[in-house]
Design a protein around this motif. Structure first.
Motif, mmCIF file in Angstrom:
data_model
loop_
_atom_site.group_PDB
_atom_site.id
_atom_site.type_symbol
_atom_site.label_atom_id
_atom_site.label_comp_id
_atom_site.label_asym_id
_atom_site.label_seq_id
_atom_site.Cartn_x
_atom_site.Cartn_y
_atom_site.Cartn_z
ATOM 1 N N ASN A 1 0.830 -1.214 0.000
ATOM 2 C CA ASN A 1 0.000 0.000 0.000
ATOM 3 C C ASN A 1 0.859 1.257 0.000
ATOM 4 O O ASN A 1 0.471 2.273 -0.580
ATOM 5 C CB ASN A 1 -0.935 -0.016 1.215
ATOM 6 C CG ASN A 1 -2.005 1.051 1.144
ATOM 7 O OD1 ASN A 1 -1.725 2.237 1.230
ATOM 8 N ND2 ASN A 1 -3.251 0.618 0.998
ATOM 9 N N THR A 2 2.032 1.198 0.638
ATOM 10 C CA THR A 2 2.899 2.382 0.654
ATOM 11 C C THR A 2 3.411 2.720 -0.739
ATOM 12 O O THR A 2 3.746 3.875 -1.014
ATOM 13 C CB THR A 2 4.108 2.161 1.592
ATOM 14 O OG1 THR A 2 4.957 1.121 1.069
ATOM 15 C CG2 THR A 2 3.661 1.792 2.985
ATOM 16 N N VAL B 1 0.460 8.950 7.885
ATOM 17 C CA VAL B 1 0.148 8.175 6.680
ATOM 18 C C VAL B 1 0.184 6.680 6.984
ATOM 19 O O VAL B 1 -0.682 5.918 6.559
ATOM 20 C CB VAL B 1 1.124 8.526 5.543
ATOM 21 C CG1 VAL B 1 0.901 7.608 4.344
ATOM 22 C CG2 VAL B 1 0.962 9.981 5.127
ATOM 23 N N VAL B 2 1.193 6.237 7.747
ATOM 24 C CA VAL B 2 1.294 4.825 8.112
ATOM 25 C C VAL B 2 0.075 4.404 8.932
ATOM 26 O O VAL B 2 -0.488 3.329 8.715
ATOM 27 C CB VAL B 2 2.590 4.556 8.894
ATOM 28 C CG1 VAL B 2 2.596 3.130 9.448
ATOM 29 C CG2 VAL B 2 3.802 4.769 7.996
ATOM 30 N N SER B 3 -0.345 5.253 9.865
ATOM 31 C CA SER B 3 -1.535 4.943 10.673
ATOM 32 C C SER B 3 -2.774 4.801 9.798
ATOM 33 O O SER B 3 -3.599 3.899 10.011
ATOM 34 C CB SER B 3 -1.755 6.034 11.717
ATOM 35 O OG SER B 3 -0.673 6.101 12.619
ATOM 36 N N GLN B 4 -2.912 5.683 8.805
ATOM 37 C CA GLN B 4 -4.054 5.592 7.895
ATOM 38 C C GLN B 4 -4.017 4.295 7.087
ATOM 39 O O GLN B 4 -5.053 3.658 6.868
ATOM 40 C CB GLN B 4 -4.061 6.803 6.956
ATOM 41 C CG GLN B 4 -4.399 8.118 7.642
ATOM 42 C CD GLN B 4 -4.251 9.314 6.718
ATOM 43 O OE1 GLN B 4 -3.669 9.212 5.636
ATOM 44 N NE2 GLN B 4 -4.765 10.459 7.143
ATOM 45 N N ILE B 5 -2.822 3.912 6.655
ATOM 46 C CA ILE B 5 -2.690 2.670 5.879
ATOM 47 C C ILE B 5 -3.093 1.466 6.727
ATOM 48 O O ILE B 5 -3.830 0.583 6.276
ATOM 49 C CB ILE B 5 -1.239 2.514 5.371
ATOM 50 C CG1 ILE B 5 -0.946 3.554 4.297
ATOM 51 C CG2 ILE B 5 -0.997 1.102 4.828
ATOM 52 C CD1 ILE B 5 0.514 3.600 3.865
ATOM 53 N N ILE B 6 -2.614 1.436 7.969
ATOM 54 C CA ILE B 6 -2.925 0.303 8.865
ATOM 55 C C ILE B 6 -4.421 0.234 9.144
ATOM 56 O O ILE B 6 -5.012 -0.857 9.200
ATOM 57 C CB ILE B 6 -2.131 0.434 10.169
ATOM 58 C CG1 ILE B 6 -0.635 0.241 9.887
ATOM 59 C CG2 ILE B 6 -2.599 -0.594 11.196
ATOM 60 C CD1 ILE B 6 0.252 0.514 11.086
ATOM 61 N N GLU B 7 -5.071 1.391 9.293
ATOM 62 C CA GLU B 7 -6.508 1.405 9.555
ATOM 63 C C GLU B 7 -7.307 1.002 8.315
ATOM 64 O O GLU B 7 -8.423 0.494 8.426
ATOM 65 C CB GLU B 7 -6.950 2.810 10.015
ATOM 66 C CG GLU B 7 -6.418 3.210 11.376
ATOM 67 C CD GLU B 7 -6.838 2.253 12.481
ATOM 68 O OE1 GLU B 7 -7.992 1.778 12.438
ATOM 69 O OE2 GLU B 7 -6.024 1.970 13.363
ATOM 70 N N THR B 8 -6.738 1.232 7.131
ATOM 71 C CA THR B 8 -7.457 0.944 5.886
ATOM 72 C C THR B 8 -7.488 -0.534 5.559
ATOM 73 O O THR B 8 -8.509 -1.066 5.099
ATOM 74 C CB THR B 8 -6.801 1.709 4.712
ATOM 75 O OG1 THR B 8 -6.834 3.111 5.003
ATOM 76 C CG2 THR B 8 -7.531 1.436 3.408
ATOM 77 N N ILE B 9 -6.386 -1.221 5.813
ATOM 78 C CA ILE B 9 -6.264 -2.623 5.423
ATOM 79 C C ILE B 9 -7.006 -3.514 6.409
ATOM 80 O O ILE B 9 -6.864 -3.372 7.633
ATOM 81 C CB ILE B 9 -4.786 -3.035 5.319
ATOM 82 C CG1 ILE B 9 -4.124 -2.202 4.233
ATOM 83 C CG2 ILE B 9 -4.651 -4.520 5.014
ATOM 84 C CD1 ILE B 9 -2.649 -2.410 4.121
#
Length: 363
Positions: free
Chosen positions: A283-284, A351-359
């Motif tokens: 995702n990154t 941004v990393v927090s948003q990615i973790i919450e999205t997946i």
């Protein structure tokens, strides 16, 4: 006349009772709630003996607590980095115990320790070593530099020029250096703890992405809370003339570190969690907020560090919570924001927090 509902109700009763008994299965309760997880861990018979590892980590924490107040997240990440055999970059403003924590942690390990203060005039040979001509033998003898140690503390790593920083590339990744065609291997354990100040920019050189990628973690050290700062003042007042380093004793040998690092590799991680790690890293690379995403080295780092965190908590298996806790420290220095997001004040951590919450979390 017989009521047909009576027969139906009698038939349903024995069917419902077994279903109710089967619902709280051990497998389904592992990741349901923190309390359920804790109760399950108590009853769970670990397939790997982690008691020695846990006792060693507890002893390290007890020794460090003699001097260090708070900073539990930093201490936990540093211990994880040792068990996962990875280097750590510690970032924080001056005076938040970055250097003293790394020195004290090294003191709890019965291994060699060296400290290097990076400066703008530091040369690669000042770190790696150099060949000196021996008049008696008419040959060049290699004089080892401070990098030949087990725990190396590099203070203000961003103060050295690019040439000196590049000298660390090979040794950090391959645990060896090559000088004058000769190869010199580092004795295990070999770990680099580096500090840097994120505020002061004058006289500093930003670390290249290739070097940042060689650090397992980038640990951001915050200010202490008010209660912690009061405790810091109290401890310093009561300590009087005692030297902080003299208060900490070694509790772990090089052989024990190597043994526990091997134990970490045996920790179980399910295929769906490997896919979860890969999804976070992938995702990154496709995120609109990021100019540069993380490499496969980041995925490996998340996996290995998650295993170490699980072992510290007495589990021989990794959970999604381990991955979520580890991922920010692994990713925040491996990704680059787009110029637009950087101007907006967005941080890589956000941004990393948003990615973790999205997946979606594996179940």
């Amino acid at each position: 006349m017989e009521n047909p509902h009576d027969d139906t109700s009698h038939q349903n009763i024995p069917q419902e009772q077994p279903l109710n008994k089967q619902q709280p299965t051990p497998q389904s309760s592992i990741t349901s709630t923190p309390d359920a997880t804790k109760n399950n861990e108590v009853a769970f018979n670990s397939r790997i003996d982690l008691s020695g590892l846990q006792n060693a980590v507890e002893k390290i924490k007890i020794e460090l607590a003699k001097v260090i107040v708070g900073q539990h997240a930093m201490l936990e990440m540093l211990v994880v980095s040792i068990l996962a055999d990875g280097h750590s970059l510690i970032e924080g403003v001056p005076g938040v115990a970055k250097t003293i924590t790394a020195k004290l942690l090294a003191k709890t390990l019965a291994v060699d320790f060296s400290r290097v203060q990076f400066t703008p005039d530091l040369m690669p040979s000042d770190i790696l070593g150099t060949s000196v001509f021996n008049v008696k033998t008419n040959e060049f003898d290699f004089k080892k530099g401070p990098i030949f140690s087990n725990i190396i503390l590099i203070d203000e790593i961003n103060r050295a020029p690019a040439k000196t920083q590049a000298a660390l590339f090979e040794v950090m990744e391959e645990r060896q250096i090559t000088i004058d065609g000769a190869r010199y291997k580092m004795e295990p354990p070999f770990l680099v703890f580096a500090t840097q100040n994120p505020v002061e920019q004058e006289g500093t050189y930003a670390l290249p992405e290739a070097q940042l990628d060689r650090f397992l973690f980038k640990i951001n050290v915050p200010y202490p809370s008010l209660a912690e700062e009061i405790q810091i003042l109290t401890n310093e007042h009561q300590r009087e003339n005692k030297v902080a380093l003299d208060m900490v004793a070694p509790v772990l040998s090089a052989a024990e570190i190597a043994k526990y690092q091997k134990v970490i590799r045996q920790i179980i991680i399910e295929p769906n969690l490997l896919a979860y790690i890969a999804a976070i890293t992938e995702n990154t690379r496709n995120n609109a907020n990021l100019f540069l995403g993380a490499s496969p080295r980041a995925s490996l780092a998340i996996m290995n560090a998650s295993k170490a965190l699980a072992a510290i908590n007495g589990r021989d298996f990794v959970t999604p919570d381990d991955i979520k806790k580890i991922a920010p420290a692994v990713l925040n220095h491996r990704i680059i924001l787009t110029p637009e997001r950087e101007m907006e004040g967005i941080t890589t951590n956000k941004v990393v927090s948003q990615i973790i919450e999205t997946i979606e979390i594996p179940r």
